[in-house]
Scaffold this active site. Sequence first.
Site, short mmCIF file in Angstrom:
data_model
loop_
_atom_site.label_atom_id
_atom_site.label_comp_id
_atom_site.label_asym_id
_atom_site.label_seq_id
_atom_site.Cartn_x
_atom_site.Cartn_y
_atom_site.Cartn_z
N HIS A 1 -3.34 26.25 -44.14
CA HIS A 1 -2.96 24.85 -44.33
C HIS A 1 -2.75 24.54 -45.82
O HIS A 1 -3.71 24.58 -46.60
CB HIS A 1 -4.08 23.97 -43.77
N GLU B 1 1.23 26.78 -43.47
CA GLU B 1 1.64 25.40 -43.21
C GLU B 1 1.90 24.79 -44.57
O GLU B 1 1.15 25.04 -45.53
CB GLU B 1 0.54 24.62 -42.49
N ASP C 1 4.10 21.20 -46.71
CA ASP C 1 4.69 19.87 -46.56
C ASP C 1 5.91 19.74 -47.45
O ASP C 1 5.90 20.23 -48.58
CB ASP C 1 3.66 18.81 -46.98
N HIS D 1 2.34 17.60 -50.66
CA HIS D 1 1.85 16.80 -49.53
C HIS D 1 2.15 15.31 -49.67
O HIS D 1 2.68 14.67 -48.76
CB HIS D 1 0.34 16.99 -49.35
N GLU E 1 6.16 21.17 -42.42
CA GLU E 1 5.97 19.76 -42.01
C GLU E 1 6.91 18.89 -42.81
O GLU E 1 6.83 18.82 -44.05
CB GLU E 1 4.52 19.30 -42.22
O1 G3P Z 1 0.21 19.94 -40.09
C1 G3P Z 1 -1.12 19.64 -39.95
C2 G3P Z 1 -1.61 18.72 -41.01
O2 G3P Z 1 -1.17 19.21 -42.24
C3 G3P Z 1 -1.15 17.30 -40.85
O3 G3P Z 1 -1.75 16.42 -41.73
O4 G3P Z 1 -1.89 15.04 -43.74
O5 G3P Z 1 -2.59 17.41 -43.85
O6 G3P Z 1 -0.18 16.83 -43.66
P1 G3P Z 1 -1.59 16.44 -43.31
CA CA Z 2 0.75 18.97 -43.44
#
Ligand code: G3P
Ligand code: CA
Length: 245
Positions: free
Chosen positions: A11, A38, A40, A53, A112
């Site tokens: 993440h 993962e 963003d 993010h 994401e």
């Molecule tokens: O994709 C899972 C998670 O990353 C979603 O929440 O706020 O960490 O982007 P956030």
């Molecule tokens: Ca995320």
Amino acid sequence: MSIDMTKVWAHRGASAYAPENTIPAFQMAMEMGADGLELDVHESSDGKLMVIHDERIDRTSNGTGRVVDMTCQQLKKLDFSNGMPGYKDVRIPTLREVYGLIKDSRMTVNVEIKCDVVIYPGIWDKVISLEREMGMQGRIIYSSFNHYVLQKVRELDPDAEIGLLYANAMVDPWVYAKYLNANAIHPNYRAALLCPSLMEGCVKNGVAVNPWTVNEAKDVMALAAKGANAVITNCPDVALRALGR
Ligand code: G3P
Ligand code: CA
């Protein structure tokens, strides 16, 4: 399904140990043996896909302002080491740079698409074009809290993998996933553990479950035992150990 089928996605990279959403965090996840990343994505003012993010750079860099108001070059001048011990002069990566880093590995990438506060019209075209240009087909899973964005991705590419992100509790989410022709749901891990029949219903209906953010070994094991396709974690080493890998 045996627990060693569950994949481990880092993440924001190995973000418990290195500055989130940066090359060192992605590199560390790769070295730990994570199956995927993962990350963003937002857009800079000159339309580049930037891996970060927040809508603003204030929390994770030594600068201030919104990503959408700054060019890629302006963003690249800042330090995104985010106070992590042992790191300095860490640059914000573009999505292209992250694909370059992992291209020769077998890693997948959960992209994401952040269209929660600032909307980036056409970002769906850009991510699909980049995936094709860099030969990453079959290795990308698109997710977003904004499901209209995922509909756009699906329209552009019937083969794209899409995962519906949500934070709270949804009744029978596999029904909604089927309605949107989504491959997966990405629930908060507590929802995945606690909502009655969520895991069973999804597994039975062929909808993958990729919960976030699962940092404790006991939760990784419980979700894997229920048939999670992947766990999204800040600590890939902990998750891999919990799964006996
Ligand atoms: O994709 C899972 C998670 O990353 C979603 O929440 O706020 O960490 O982007 P956030
Ligand atoms: Ca995320």
